[in-house]
Each structure stands twice: as structure tokens, then as C-alpha cells.
Design a protein around this motif. Sequence first.
Motif, PDB file in Angstrom:
ATOM      1  N   PRO A  15       0.817  -1.221   0.000  1.00 18.81           N
ATOM      2  CA  PRO A  15       0.000   0.000   0.000  1.00 18.81           C
ATOM      3  C   PRO A  15       0.849   1.268   0.000  1.00 18.81           C
ATOM      4  O   PRO A  15       0.361   2.339  -0.324  1.00 18.81           O
ATOM      5  N   GLN A  16       2.078   1.147   0.404  1.00 22.60           N
ATOM      6  CA  GLN A  16       2.937   2.321   0.526  1.00 22.60           C
ATOM      7  C   GLN A  16       3.703   2.606  -0.758  1.00 22.60           C
ATOM      8  O   GLN A  16       3.695   3.714  -1.253  1.00 22.60           O
ATOM      9  N   CYS A  17       4.382   1.605  -1.304  1.00 24.19           N
ATOM     10  CA  CYS A  17       5.221   1.848  -2.475  1.00 24.19           C
ATOM     11  C   CYS A  17       4.755   1.080  -3.698  1.00 24.19           C
ATOM     12  O   CYS A  17       5.354   1.191  -4.759  1.00 24.19           O
ATOM     13  N   ARG A  18       3.672   0.313  -3.558  1.00 22.96           N
ATOM     14  CA  ARG A  18       3.064  -0.405  -4.683  1.00 22.96           C
ATOM     15  C   ARG A  18       3.947  -1.535  -5.211  1.00 22.96           C
ATOM     16  O   ARG A  18       3.691  -2.056  -6.278  1.00 22.96           O
ATOM     17  N   PHE A  32       2.503  -4.865   3.711  1.00 19.84           N
ATOM     18  CA  PHE A  32       3.595  -4.008   3.265  1.00 19.84           C
ATOM     19  C   PHE A  32       4.801  -4.858   2.880  1.00 19.84           C
ATOM     20  O   PHE A  32       4.921  -5.995   3.325  1.00 19.84           O
ATOM     21  N   CYS A  33       5.705  -4.265   2.092  1.00 21.63           N
ATOM     22  CA  CYS A  33       6.857  -5.024   1.612  1.00 21.63           C
ATOM     23  C   CYS A  33       7.949  -5.041   2.660  1.00 21.63           C
ATOM     24  O   CYS A  33       8.790  -5.918   2.686  1.00 21.63           O
ATOM     25  N   SER A  34       7.940  -4.060   3.564  1.00 22.54           N
ATOM     26  CA  SER A  34       9.021  -3.973   4.534  1.00 22.54           C
ATOM     27  C   SER A  34       8.564  -3.221   5.772  1.00 22.54           C
ATOM     28  O   SER A  34       7.503  -2.589   5.781  1.00 22.54           O
TER      29      SER A  34
HETATM   30 ZN    ZN Z   1       6.648  -1.039   0.206  1.00 17.75          ZN
END
Ligand code: ZN
Length: 77
Positions: A15-18, A32-34
Motif C-alpha cells: 500500500p505504501q510503495c506499490r 507491506f513489503c518492509s
Molecule cells: Zn513497500
Amino acid sequence: MTTQDTSRPLEVACPQCRKKVLWSAANPYRPFCSKRCRLLDLGAWADESHRIAGEPAMDETDLDALLARADQDGEPS
Ligand SMILES: [Zn+2]
């Protein structure tokens, strides 16, 4: 009928960096990815609610005054 393989990892967009991330138990920061992206998102939320609450500067000043007063009263001289 098709058999759904539930063990197959699901891919979601952070949701943050797609960025594409795997939704799995191995990823504690999902969706999230991280950790960084999760903190950024939580920070944005906190920032927004802080602004909606209004007068954050006044609250901090009041708190300082209260702490100063408590310091004086609490200290046995
Ligand atoms: Zn991310």
C-alpha cells in the motif's frame, strides 16, 4: 470444480510503495513489503489524526506546564 491450493502464496501490492509482495506468514509486515513501508503508513495515519484533533502545540504546552507544576508540588523541600 477447481481445487484451490490455499498454500499458494498470494501476491499483493504494498500500500505504501506499490511493490509486489508475497502475502505469507514469512512476511510479518504484510501487506507491506518492509518494516519501513509499514512505519511510513502508520506514521501518515498518526500524523493525520493528530492534525484532525487540532491544537497539538497547545496540548504540548499544557503538558509541559502540568509537568512543571507537578515537579514543584511533588518535591518535598
Ligand atoms: Zn513497500
